[in-house]
Structures are given as structure tokens and as C-alpha cells.
Scaffold this motif. Structure first.
Motif, PDB file in Angstrom:
ATOM      1  N   TYR A 153       1.996  10.487  -4.041  1.00 18.06           N
ATOM      2  CA  TYR A 153       1.561  11.286  -2.855  1.00 18.06           C
ATOM      3  C   TYR A 153       1.224  10.320  -1.645  1.00 18.06           C
ATOM      4  O   TYR A 153       0.583   9.310  -1.914  1.00 18.06           O
ATOM      5  N   GLY A 154       1.591  10.814  -0.743  1.00 16.99           N
ATOM      6  CA  GLY A 154       1.382  10.199   0.719  1.00 16.99           C
ATOM      7  C   GLY A 154       0.958  11.370   1.773  1.00 16.99           C
ATOM      8  O   GLY A 154       2.141  11.850   2.483  1.00 16.99           O
ATOM      9  N   ILE A 155      -0.324  12.026   1.706  1.00 17.51           N
ATOM     10  CA  ILE A 155      -0.377  13.124   2.272  1.00 17.51           C
ATOM     11  C   ILE A 155      -1.778  13.082   3.031  1.00 17.51           C
ATOM     12  O   ILE A 155      -2.814  12.667   2.426  1.00 17.51           O
ATOM     13  N   HIS A 156      -2.117  13.698   4.123  1.00 17.67           N
ATOM     14  CA  HIS A 156      -3.207  13.979   4.720  1.00 17.67           C
ATOM     15  C   HIS A 156      -3.482  15.425   4.530  1.00 17.67           C
ATOM     16  O   HIS A 156      -2.741  16.250   4.990  1.00 17.67           O
ATOM     17  N   GLU A 157      -4.783  15.593   4.001  1.00 20.39           N
ATOM     18  CA  GLU A 157      -5.300  16.733   3.976  1.00 20.39           C
ATOM     19  C   GLU A 157      -6.160  17.212   5.258  1.00 20.39           C
ATOM     20  O   GLU A 157      -7.125  16.426   5.504  1.00 20.39           O
ATOM     21  N   ASN A 158      -5.796  18.330   5.799  1.00 20.82           N
ATOM     22  CA  ASN A 158      -6.408  18.825   7.012  1.00 20.82           C
ATOM     23  C   ASN A 158      -6.608  18.012   7.887  1.00 20.82           C
ATOM     24  O   ASN A 158      -7.602  17.889   8.698  1.00 20.82           O
ATOM     25  N   TRP A 159      -5.522  17.313   8.150  1.00 21.07           N
ATOM     26  CA  TRP A 159      -5.654  16.149   9.194  1.00 21.07           C
ATOM     27  C   TRP A 159      -4.241  15.676   9.648  1.00 21.07           C
ATOM     28  O   TRP A 159      -3.385  15.545   8.443  1.00 21.07           O
ATOM     29  N   GLY A 160      -3.991  15.020  10.708  1.00 23.40           N
ATOM     30  CA  GLY A 160      -2.668  14.680  11.035  1.00 23.40           C
ATOM     31  C   GLY A 160      -2.755  13.727  12.245  1.00 23.40           C
ATOM     32  O   GLY A 160      -3.733  13.984  13.175  1.00 23.40           O
ATOM     33  N   PRO A 161      -1.889  12.806  12.549  1.00 21.91           N
ATOM     34  CA  PRO A 161      -2.012  11.729  13.800  1.00 21.91           C
ATOM     35  C   PRO A 161      -1.491  12.374  14.972  1.00 21.91           C
ATOM     36  O   PRO A 161      -1.157  13.403  14.931  1.00 21.91           O
ATOM     37  N   GLN A 167       6.034  11.780  17.923  1.00 24.03           N
ATOM     38  CA  GLN A 167       7.225  11.935  18.762  1.00 24.03           C
ATOM     39  C   GLN A 167       8.306  11.269  18.088  1.00 24.03           C
ATOM     40  O   GLN A 167       8.165  10.140  18.001  1.00 24.03           O
ATOM     41  N   LYS A 168       9.487  11.877  17.918  1.00 22.65           N
ATOM     42  CA  LYS A 168      10.655  11.352  17.299  1.00 22.65           C
ATOM     43  C   LYS A 168      11.268  10.181  17.878  1.00 22.65           C
ATOM     44  O   LYS A 168      11.741   9.427  17.223  1.00 22.65           O
ATOM     45  N   ALA A 169      11.213  10.344  19.313  1.00 23.57           N
ATOM     46  CA  ALA A 169      11.720   9.198  20.076  1.00 23.57           C
ATOM     47  C   ALA A 169      11.020   7.811  19.765  1.00 23.57           C
ATOM     48  O   ALA A 169      11.750   6.846  19.883  1.00 23.57           O
ATOM     49  N   LEU A 170       9.712   7.987  19.476  1.00 35.62           N
ATOM     50  CA  LEU A 170       8.998   6.681  19.144  1.00 35.62           C
ATOM     51  C   LEU A 170       8.687   6.430  17.893  1.00 35.62           C
ATOM     52  O   LEU A 170       8.675   5.378  17.409  1.00 35.62           O
ATOM     53  N   ALA A 171       8.868   7.317  16.826  1.00 36.00           N
ATOM     54  CA  ALA A 171       8.412   7.183  15.482  1.00 36.00           C
ATOM     55  C   ALA A 171       9.530   7.238  14.663  1.00 36.00           C
ATOM     56  O   ALA A 171       9.545   6.489  13.565  1.00 36.00           O
ATOM     57  N   GLY A 172      10.565   7.896  14.834  1.00 38.53           N
ATOM     58  CA  GLY A 172      11.795   7.806  14.222  1.00 38.53           C
ATOM     59  C   GLY A 172      11.946   9.022  13.005  1.00 38.53           C
ATOM     60  O   GLY A 172      12.842   9.458  12.693  1.00 38.53           O
ATOM     61  N   GLY A 173      10.548   9.394  12.595  1.00 37.42           N
ATOM     62  CA  GLY A 173      10.426  10.261  11.712  1.00 37.42           C
ATOM     63  C   GLY A 173       8.850  10.749  11.674  1.00 37.42           C
ATOM     64  O   GLY A 173       8.056  10.146  12.437  1.00 37.42           O
ATOM     65  N   GLY A 174       8.503  11.801  10.778  1.00 37.29           N
ATOM     66  CA  GLY A 174       7.040  12.231  10.806  1.00 37.29           C
ATOM     67  C   GLY A 174       6.299  11.632   9.684  1.00 37.29           C
ATOM     68  O   GLY A 174       6.047  10.544   9.501  1.00 37.29           O
ATOM     69  N   ALA A 175       5.992  12.690   8.853  1.00 34.74           N
ATOM     70  CA  ALA A 175       4.941  12.220   7.733  1.00 34.74           C
ATOM     71  C   ALA A 175       5.638  11.402   6.573  1.00 34.74           C
ATOM     72  O   ALA A 175       5.160  10.643   6.194  1.00 34.74           O
ATOM     73  N   LEU A 176       6.997  11.632   6.487  1.00 31.75           N
ATOM     74  CA  LEU A 176       7.635  10.767   5.615  1.00 31.75           C
ATOM     75  C   LEU A 176       8.065   9.390   6.057  1.00 31.75           C
ATOM     76  O   LEU A 176       7.602   8.502   5.277  1.00 31.75           O
ATOM     77  N   ALA A 177       7.948   9.337   7.167  1.00 28.59           N
ATOM     78  CA  ALA A 177       7.996   7.644   7.757  1.00 28.59           C
ATOM     79  C   ALA A 177       6.511   6.998   7.900  1.00 28.59           C
ATOM     80  O   ALA A 177       6.439   5.767   7.643  1.00 28.59           O
ATOM     81  N   ASP A 178       5.543   7.871   7.952  1.00 23.29           N
ATOM     82  CA  ASP A 178       4.131   7.467   8.038  1.00 23.29           C
ATOM     83  C   ASP A 178       3.442   7.517   6.922  1.00 23.29           C
ATOM     84  O   ASP A 178       2.971   6.174   6.411  1.00 23.29           O
ATOM     85  N   MET A 179       3.352   8.249   5.947  1.00 24.08           N
ATOM     86  CA  MET A 179       2.655   8.530   4.792  1.00 24.08           C
ATOM     87  C   MET A 179       3.614   8.290   3.525  1.00 24.08           C
ATOM     88  O   MET A 179       3.341   7.572   2.510  1.00 24.08           O
ATOM     89  N   GLY A 180       4.834   8.667   3.809  1.00 30.63           N
ATOM     90  CA  GLY A 180       5.726   8.695   2.466  1.00 30.63           C
ATOM     91  C   GLY A 180       6.200   7.699   2.017  1.00 30.63           C
ATOM     92  O   GLY A 180       6.159   7.086   0.837  1.00 30.63           O
ATOM     93  N   VAL A 181       6.151   6.668   2.942  1.00 30.21           N
ATOM     94  CA  VAL A 181       6.516   5.157   2.547  1.00 30.21           C
ATOM     95  C   VAL A 181       5.418   4.580   1.868  1.00 30.21           C
ATOM     96  O   VAL A 181       5.851   3.623   0.875  1.00 30.21           O
ATOM     97  N   HIS A 182       4.240   4.825   1.993  1.00 29.16           N
ATOM     98  CA  HIS A 182       3.287   4.186   1.273  1.00 29.16           C
ATOM     99  C   HIS A 182       3.374   4.544  -0.527  1.00 29.16           C
ATOM    100  O   HIS A 182       3.521   3.955  -1.298  1.00 29.16           O
TER     101      HIS A 182
END
Length: 335
Positions: A153-161, A167-182
Motif C-alpha cells: 500500500y502507498g495511499i494517503h487517507e483523506n489527504w493529498g499533496p 502537475q503532470k508537466a512537473l511530476a510526470g505522474g500522480g499518486a503512483l509516482a508519489d506513493m506507489g513507488v514506496h
């Protein structure tokens, strides 16, 4: 007398504070520069940690002789271009996760490091956690048998950045690139760093108004034959476990990370074992980042390739890219 290692911080956001606090615990380390786009943030960061120099221009630091290594804590799209430039200038580089936004960028980072003899470390910090290391030792000992499946699991409950993360142009992806990689790197480490052979994923955006994903469900097949389910997300109303929580199902038992426990059958009787663990100040505790920086600094001194390095980082980048491709095509992606 051993020469001090001079390190520059590229990025002065939330995660950079954890890295600096870890670096300040390492003997023989000198923090020489901090660079971010906002000069006021630079000055405040530099004052807080006693860093003598600030700049808003990362390019001005590429060839400086008073920098041996850099910590990149920037938006994801800057990881590869900054890493390549610093590596070609002879600087060792620590890159926050994910290492790059696509496999081609990851290969360019790898090539720059190999061509110049410089070092790359990637910020998959859960590899330095006490409970992670314990569960890994149990799995690798064979105590729970051959691994059949895992859930992570790589999930934020009731929260997000906010900001560049959405912004896809800066992050390249969303929750998968942020939390899923952990979740991905943690389970891979627990299993002994197997190689992925297939990825299937369903990824979407349901909880916010942004051009990146906030929901992901991945199925990864490893070359060991085990299968891993990974959930990523922001703003979900429920999560089955905190960041990097992992369940491992073996032929002879079960291991759980966060909460950390084992279920084993001894003398024909099933039982649960909860190992004693040191208290945590917070889930993502400072000690993890401090150990991470200790490893990076030691590798700079010994010239040994850090682990996790570009190889481990590239594997996660490949899985993430395959997951996005699978979700778009509704097909299993071979790796």
C-alpha cells in the motif's frame, strides 16, 4: 586528516529538511550550498541549518570545486537533467524517488554515472527501516516458505499533496509516482530484489481536479513466480495500511509489515508472533533518512555503488511506466 565531503542541496522543500537533518549527523560532512527557485526560501533554509551559500541557479553549481555531491529534492522532471549535468561534472548524486519520469531518462542517468565513475543513490528510504529489515530477514531465511503473493500500500487517507505534485508537466505522474513507488520498492526489497516479468494495472483520477492519477491498482509478476498487488492513492476514504505496509503470503506462513507480525504453524499449531520493535516518533521516522544519508556518505568515501542506486531506481521506473501503459491499453505489459 580526512577531507570533508562538501554537499549541496538542490531543492529546499519538505523532504530536504529530513535529508539535511540526516547529513548533519554524519561526521566530516560540510553543507556548502542550497539552491531553490525562491530566494527567500533559500535564505530561511540556509539560516536554519548554517549553510553559507545560496543560489536560485542550479546550473551555476555544476562545476563548482566546493561541491563533491548533491542531494536532488526537486520536481521529478528535473531529476534526470540535473543528475546528468552534475554527474558529468564529476559530482556524486542522491536523487529523491522516483529516479526519473521514464525509463529512457533513467538509462541516461545510468550512462552518465558509468561514463564518469560517479555514484548515484535513489531515495527509496524504507530499505533502512528497522521493521522492514526484520521482515526481509524473515522472508530471506525461508521461515515462511516460498512466497506466493503479496499486497502492498502507498495511499494517503483523506489527504493529498498540492503544488508540483499534482502537475503532470512537473511530476510526470500522480499518486503512483508519489506513493506507489514506496510500496513497489519496499516489496521488491523484502523479496530479495527480484525482477519484474509482467505488469497489469488500472489507474485513474477520481478524487481531485488535476491532470495526474490519484488511484492505482497494479499486479506485478516477478521472476520468482510470486505476484504482488500494489495500491496507490491520494484522498482515499480508507487505507488498509500506512505507507509501505506489506503483507506477504508464503507456503509455510505469513509476514506483515506495518503492523509488523508473523503467523506461523509450529508443531502443527498456528500462532501469531509480534516481535518487539523500537518506538517510532512518526511513521516515516527521521532515523530512516539519517541511515540513508549515512550510507550515501560512506559510499562517497569508499567509492562503492550505493544500494539503492541507479539499478534499483531504474527497475521501479520501468514498473511505473509499464503500469501507465497497461492502464492506457488494458493489456498486460511484459518486461
Amino acid at each position: 586528516m580526512t577531507k570533508s565531503i562538501q554537499i549541496a542541496l538542490i531543492g529546499a522543500g519538505y523532504i530536504a529538511h529530513y535529508h539535511v537533518r540526516g547529513l548533519l549527523q554524519q561526521p566530516g560532512v560540510e553543507l556548502t550550498w542550497v539552491c531553490s527557485l525562491e530566494e527567500d526560501a533559500n535564505r530561511a533554509f540556509a539560516k536554519q541549518y548554517g549553510i553559507p551559500n545560496t543560489t536560485t541557479d542550479a546550473a551555476s553549481l555544476f562545476g563548482r570545486p566546493d561541491i563533491d555531491a548533491v542531494i536532488l529534492s526537486t520536481p521529478n522532471t528535473l531529476h534526470a537533467p540535473f543528475a546528468e549535468a552534475f554527474l558529468h561534472a564529476g559530482k556524486d548524486v542522491f536523487i529523491e524517488k522516483p529516479m526519473a519520469i521514464n525509463p529512457d531518462e533513467g538509462l541516461r542517468i545510468q550512462a552518465a554515472a558509468q561514463q564518469t565513475g560517479t555514484l548515484v543513490m535513489v531515495g527509496h528510504m524504507w530499505r533502512f527501516d528497522t521493521e522492514v529489515l526484520y521482515i526481509r530477514s524473515v522472508v530471506q531465511s525461508g521461515q515462511i516458505g516460498s512466497i506466493v503473493k503479496t499486497k502492498g500500500y502507498g495511499i494517503h487517507e483523506n489527504w493529498g499533496p498540492e503544488g508540483w505534485f499534482v502537475q503532470k508537466a512537473l511530476a510526470g505522474g500522480g499518486a503512483l509516482a508519489d506513493m506507489g513507488v514506496h510500496a513497489l520498492d519496499t516489496v521488491r526489497f523484502l523479496l530479495g530484489d527480484p525482477q519484474p516479468t509482467e505488469v497489469y494495472a488500472k489507474i485513474g483520477t477520481y478524487y481531485g481536479d488535476y491532470d495526474v492519477d490519484d488511484t492505482g491498482l497494479l499486479m506485478i509478476t516477478w521472476d520468482t513466480g510470486a505476484t504482488s498487488l500494489i495500491e496507490s492513492g491520494w484522498w482515499h476514504p480508507h487505507m488498509d495500511g500506512p505507507e509501505a505496509a506489506t503483507q506477504i503470503f508464503g507456503t509455510d506462513g505469513y509476514a506483515s509489515l506495518f503492523p509488523t507480525k508473523l503467523k506461523l504453524r509450529i508443531a502443527g499449531t498456528a500462532g501469531e508472533f509480534i516481535p518487539p520493535m523500537p518506538p517510532r516518533a512518526e511513521h516515516c521516522d527521521q532515523v530512516i533518512y539519517t541511515r540513508q544519508m549515512a550510507h550515501f556518505v560512506d559510499c562517497i568515501r569508499t567509492r562503492q555503488q550505493p544500494v539503492p542506486g541507479w539499478a534499483e531506481g531504474q527497475t521501479i521506473v520501468r514498473i511505473v511506466a509499464a503500469a501507465y501503459q497497461s492502464s492506457q491499453t488494458n493489456q498486460v505489459i511484459p518486461l
